[in-house]
Write a protein that holds these residues in place. Structure first.
Motif, PDB file in Angstrom:
ATOM      1  N   THR B  60     -41.292  21.780 101.350  1.00  0.00           N
ATOM      2  CA  THR B  60     -40.051  21.730 102.104  1.00  0.00           C
ATOM      3  C   THR B  60     -39.090  22.815 101.667  1.00  0.00           C
ATOM      4  O   THR B  60     -39.321  23.526 100.707  1.00  0.00           O
ATOM      5  N   ASN B  61     -38.042  22.902 102.398  1.00  0.00           N
ATOM      6  CA  ASN B  61     -36.925  23.736 102.025  1.00  0.00           C
ATOM      7  C   ASN B  61     -36.226  23.025 100.865  1.00  0.00           C
ATOM      8  O   ASN B  61     -35.773  21.892 101.012  1.00  0.00           O
ATOM      9  N   GLU B  62     -36.166  23.666  99.717  1.00  0.00           N
ATOM     10  CA  GLU B  62     -35.686  22.959  98.533  1.00  0.00           C
ATOM     11  C   GLU B  62     -34.228  22.520  98.644  1.00  0.00           C
ATOM     12  O   GLU B  62     -33.803  21.575  97.991  1.00  0.00           O
ATOM     13  N   GLU B  63     -33.464  23.209  99.469  1.00  0.00           N
ATOM     14  CA  GLU B  63     -32.053  22.840  99.607  1.00  0.00           C
ATOM     15  C   GLU B  63     -31.886  21.455 100.229  1.00  0.00           C
ATOM     16  O   GLU B  63     -30.842  20.831 100.110  1.00  0.00           O
ATOM     17  N   LEU B  64     -32.934  20.993 100.925  1.00  0.00           N
ATOM     18  CA  LEU B  64     -32.822  19.716 101.620  1.00  0.00           C
ATOM     19  C   LEU B  64     -32.916  18.528 100.658  1.00  0.00           C
ATOM     20  O   LEU B  64     -32.334  17.484 100.897  1.00  0.00           O
ATOM     21  N   GLY B  65     -33.667  18.707  99.577  1.00  0.00           N
ATOM     22  CA  GLY B  65     -33.776  17.652  98.577  1.00  0.00           C
ATOM     23  C   GLY B  65     -34.499  16.416  99.072  1.00  0.00           C
ATOM     24  O   GLY B  65     -35.012  16.377 100.190  1.00  0.00           O
TER      25      GLY B  65
END
Lengths: 425, 316
Positions: B60-65
Motif C-alpha cells: 500500500t501507500n505507506e501514508e495511508l497506514g
C-alpha cells in the motif's frame, strides 16, 4: 600472528569486492519481463545481449517470468523490497504501482525525457499518473478481429477492410450465423483459453464500452455503481453470453489452435498472434476492424511497459538501459515478432506493416481514428480487473448477468472505500 | 517418577536445587517443541486475530497506514456470497470425500493384504498417485476431463452406451466439485490404504485361527475381529482425512487457473478464498477475518469428532 590477521582482512576485503562485482567497475541492473519460452522471450534475450556487448559499465541480468502469476510475483517482491531495477507490467497496473510507490517517476532522467517527446500519445496517457510519467512502453496494443478469408468468402460474408466499413452488431451476428451454417464448428474464437485474468478485461471491456457502458465512472474514479452494472454493460454482456449459448464461441477452448486449424473463421484477439497466424494461414489471413457493437467501435489500448522500481540502487544506470530498450532498433526487434504497434513515431515510421497496404494497417487506423480507449487510470485498477474478469467468467458459464455485475460493482466500491478513495499527495 | 525427588528431605539447604530442577525438567524438554508451536502456530493466529479488526493491506501507500475498523471485516464476510459458497463447497467436499476415501482405502487394503502373487505390485500401483505431486495430478486430470474427446467422457459414454452425453466436467457448476472429489480420492486413497494395511498386519493371526476353529464365516471374522481391531487405525484415518479435506486448495486452484473455469463460487474453497482475498486482492485484514472464522469452524468440527470417536488407549 598480527601479520596473519592483516592478511586475512585483506583477503576478505578483496573477495567481497569481487563478490559485489566490483562496485566501482560495473553497475548491475536486473530486468524482469513477463514471457514464457518463445520468440518474444528470445527477442528480450537478444536485446539484453546487444546492450551488454555494447558497453562495459552496466551489466543487465534478465529474468523472464511466466505471465500467469506475474503480478503476484511483483507483489511478493515489492513486499520484501526486492523488486528488480527495471520491471515490465501490464499497462493499467502503472497507477497502482505509482500510488503504492513501487516505481519512481521517469521525468528526471534526461535520456528518457527525450523519448517521451517521441512516444505515441496513447502511451504517454497510459504511463502518466498524477501528472508524472511513470512508465515507457515499447509498443501499443492492437485489438481487432483476424479473419480466415477462405472460410468467410465461402460463407458469403462481407469482409470490411477499413475502420469506416466496420461491421455493425447485426452484421457481425449474421456473419457468425452464416459461418455456423457453413459448417465452421465455432465461428468466433475469443481466446477463452487465456483464462480468467487481464485478457478478459482488456479484450471484453471494449464490447461494454462500445455499447456505451464502462467499468467505472471516469469523472472522479470514486464509484463503479451504475456503470459496470448499468444497463449498457448488462446489455453488452448479455450479448456475449448469447454468443456462447448459440454455439458461436467455444468458451471451453483449451489452446490457440481453433483459428489456425479452421475450426474458427474469426479470431477476436490482439496483435500478438500475428506471427503464428501468418505462418498458418498465409495470404488467407485478413485483419478486420473492430465491429461497432453499439454506437461506436472501441478497442483496447496500452500494453506491457517498463518502469524503474523504487528499490533500484542504480536508477541512473537503469534509465540508460531503459533508453536503450526504447531505441527504434530494439523496439523493432520486439514488434517484428509480436506484431504490436511500435511505441514511438520514429519506430512506427520505419515499420512496413503499419504503412498503407501493410498487414497491420488497421491497427494504425484504429489508433489514428481514436477508436482505442485506455483502461481506467486509477490505482483501483487491479480490483476492477479482478472483479470484472470474474464476472465475465461467471456470465459466460451461464450466470445471471445483472447479479454478477452487481457483485463486481460492490467489490470495486468496497476496495475504493478501503483505500480511502486513493488519496494523492 | 519425580515423586522420589519432591519427597526428598528438604531440611538441608544444599539440597534445595533438586526439587527446582525436578519441576523444570519437563519444561526444559518440552521447550524446543513449545517454542516452535508458539512461533509458528500461536503467534500467527494471534496476529490474524488482531489483523482481522484492521484494514491492513498487502502492499500500500505507506501514508495511508493501517486503521482499526472494528467488526467491518466480519460484517462484510457474513454478507459475502463467496464466503458462504466457499463454506458450502468445503463441507460438501469433506462430507463426501472423508467417508468415501476411508472406505475405499479399507477395501483396497483388504485386497492387497491377500496372500496372492502380485499383491506387492498392486500395493505399489495404488500408492503411486500419492507419490505424485498434486499439481501434476491436477493438470493430468484436467486433460482427462477434456470436454469433447477426453478419456473420462469416452469412458462414461462407453459404459452407459452413449446414454450420458459428453459433459464439460470442469465448467459445469454442478459437476466441477464431483470432478475435483474424484481426482482427490484417486490421488489420496493410497496413503490411507497403507495405514489400514499396517493396521491389518498388526492383528494377530491366531485370532483368525481361533475364529475358524469355532466355525466363524469370513464375514463374521471381518465384522467381529478385523473391524474392532482396526478401531484406532480407523479413527486416525478419519481424522487425518477430514483435516486434509478441509485444506483442499491445490487441485481446485489449478482447475481455476487453467482456461475459463466454472463459476468460481461453484468450487472455491475457504483456503482458496483466503489466498484470493489476501494475496491477490491485497486485503490482509479481510483474509485474516476469514481465517479466524474458518479456524473456529474446523476446531468445533474436530472437537465434535473427538467426542464422538473415542480412541482405545493402552496408556491414559
Amino acid at each position: 600472528m598480527q601479520a596473519n590477521i592483516k592478511q586475512i582482512v585483506k583477503l576478505l576485503a578483496l573477495s567481497s569486492a569481487l563478490v559485489s562485482g566490483g562496485a566501482f567497475a560495473q553497475a548491475s541492473v536486473a530486468v524482469w519481463v513477463h514471457a514464457g519460452p518463445g520468440p518474444e522471450h528470445d527477442a528480450y534475450v537478444a536485446s539484453v545481449k546487444a546492450f551488454n556487448d555494447s558497453q562495459k559499465d552496466i551489466k543487465v541480468d534478465l529474468v523472464a517470468l511466466p505471465e500467469g502469476s506475474y503480478s503476484d510475483q511483483v507483489n511478493a517482491a515489492a513486499l520484501s523490497k526486492k523488486l528488480p531495477c527495471i520491471l515490465d507490467f501490464d499497462g493499467p497496473n502503472v497507477y497502482n504501482y505509482a500510488w503504492t510507490k513501487k516505481i519512481i517517476p521517469l521525468d528526471a532522467f534526461p535520456e528518457l525525457a527525450a523519448i517521451k517527446a517521441d512516444l505515441l500519445p496513447s502511451l504517454v496517457r497510459q504511463g502518466t499518473y498524477n501528472n508524472k510519467l511513470f512508465s515507457l512502453g515499447q509498443f501499443d496494443s492492437g485489438l481487432a478481429v483476424w479473419g480466415n478469408k477462405k472460410l468467410l468468402t465461402q460463407a458469403g460474408v462481407r469482409i470490411p477492410t477499413k475502420v469506416s466499413e466496420a461491421w455493425t452488431l447485426a452484421e457481425f451476428e449474421d456473419a457468425m450465423k452464416k459461418l455456423k451454417a457453413a459448417g465452421v464448428a465455432f465461428p468466433l474464437d475469443m481466446k477463452f483459453n487465456y483464462g480468467v485474468g487481464e485478457w478478459f478485461t482488456y479484450g471484453y471491456s471494449p464490447i461494454v464500452q462500445s455499447f456505451g457502458g464502462d467499468l467505472i465512472n471516469r469523472k472522479d474514479f470514486k464509484s463503479a455503481k451504475g456503470v459496470i452494472n448499468g444497463p449498457e454493460a448488462i446489455k453488452a454482456l448479455t450479448t456475449l453470453q448469447g454468443w456462447v449459448k448459440a454455439g458461436y464461441v467455444n468458451a471451453a477452448t483449451k489452446d490457440d489452435s481453433d483459428f489456425v486449424k479452421g475450426k474458427s473463421a474469426l479470431s477476436y484477439v490482439g496483435h500478438w498472434t500475428f506471427g503464428d497466424y501468418k505462418k498458418a494461414l498465409g495470404d488467407d489471413l485478413v485483419l478486420i476492424p473492430m465491429p461497432k457493437f453499439g454506437a461506436k467501435a472501441v478497442t483496447g489500448a496500452g500494453s506491457w511497459n517498463f518502469g524503474i522500481s523504487a528499490d533500484c540502487k542504480e536508477p541512473k544506470a537503469a534509465a540508460k538501459v531503459l533508453g536503450f530498450f526504447m531505441s527504434p532498433a530494439e523496439i523493432a526487434r520486439v514488434t517484428d515478432i509480436n506484431g504490436a504497434v511500435p511505441g514511438t513515431f520514429k519506430s512506427m515510421n520505419a515499420n512496413k506493416n503499419f504503412a498503407k497496404g501493410g498487414a497491420l494497417e488497421i491497427y494504425a487506423q484504429q489508433a489514428a481514428e481514436k477508436v482505442s480507449l485506455v483502461r481506467p487510470e486509477t490505482p483501483a485498477y487491479p480490483m476492477i480487473t479482478t472483479a470484472f474478469a470474474e464476472a465475465v467468467n461467471n456470465i459466460v458459464a451461464g450466470g445471471d448477468v445483472k447479479s454478477e455485475l452487481d457483485k463486481a460493482a460492490k467489490k470495486i466500491d468496497q476496495n475504493i472505500e478501503d483505500n480511502k478513495g486513493y488519496p494523492v499527495k | 517418577m519425580s515423586t522420589a525427588v519432591t519427597h526428598a528431605p528438604a531440611g538441608k539447604p544444599g539440597k534445595r536445587s533438586a526439587p527446582i530442577k525436578g519441576r523444570f525438567t519437563p519444561w526444559f524438554f518440552a521447550a524446543p517443541g513449545l517454542l516452535l508451536l508458539l512461533v509458528f502456530l500461536v503467534l500467527p493466529f494471534v496476529l490474524a486475530l488482531v489483523l482481522s479488526f484492521t484494514d491492513q493491506r498487502l502492499v500500500t501507500n505507506e501514508e495511508l497506514g493501517t486503521d482499526f475498523v472494528a467488526l467491518r471485516n466480519y460484517v462484510r464476510l457474513f454478507e459475502d456470497d463467496s464466503f458462504w459458497a466457499a463454506l458450502r463447497n468445503n463441507f460438501y467436499f469433506v462430507a463426501v470425500v472423508t467417508p468415501l476415501q476411508s472406505a475405499l482405502a479399507l477395501v483396497l487394503a483388504l485386497l492387497v493384504n491377500q496372500k496372492l502373487a502380485g499383491a506387492r505390485i498392486f500395493r505399489t500401483i495404488y500408492f503411486m498417485p500419492v507419490a505424485t505431486t498434486m499439481a501434476v495430478v491436477a493438470v493430468i486430470w484436467s486433460l482427462l476431463y477434456a470436454p469433447d474427446q477426453g478419456v473420462i467422457n469416452r469412458f462414461v459414454g462407453l459404459i452407459t452406451f452413449g446414454m450420458v452425453g459428453p459433459h464439460d466436467w470442469l465448467r459445469e457448476p454442478g459437476l466441477v466439485m464431483p470432478a475435483v472429489m474424484l481426482l482427490s480420492i484417486w490421488q489420496g486413497v493410497g496413503f490411507q490404504m497403507l495405514v489400514f494395511l499396517a493396521g491389518l498386519q498388526s492383528i494377530p493371526l491366531d485370532l483368525y485361527e481361533a475364529a475358524k476353529l469355532d466355525g466363524a464365516t469370513v464375514k463374521q471374522q471381518f465384522l467381529y475381529i478385523t473391524l474392532p481391531m482396526l478401531k484406532n487405525t480407523t479413527i486416525f484415518v478419519l481424522i487425518t482425512t477430514t483435516i486434509y479435506a478441509f485444506q483442499l486448495y491445490t487441485q481446485a486452484q489449478i482447475i481455476a487457473s487453467s482456461g475459463a473455469s466454472a463459476p468460481i463460487d461453484s468450487f472455491r474453497t475457504m483456503v482458496m478464498l483466503m489466498v484470493h482475498e489476501g494475496f491477490r486482492n491485497g486485503k490482509i485484514g479481510y483474509a485474516s477475518g476469514i481465517s479466524v472464522v474458518f479456524f473456529v469452524i474446523v476446531l468445533a468440527f474436530s472437537m465434535l469428532q473427538r467426542v464422538l470417536l473415542k480412541e482405545e488407549r493402552a496408556v491414559q
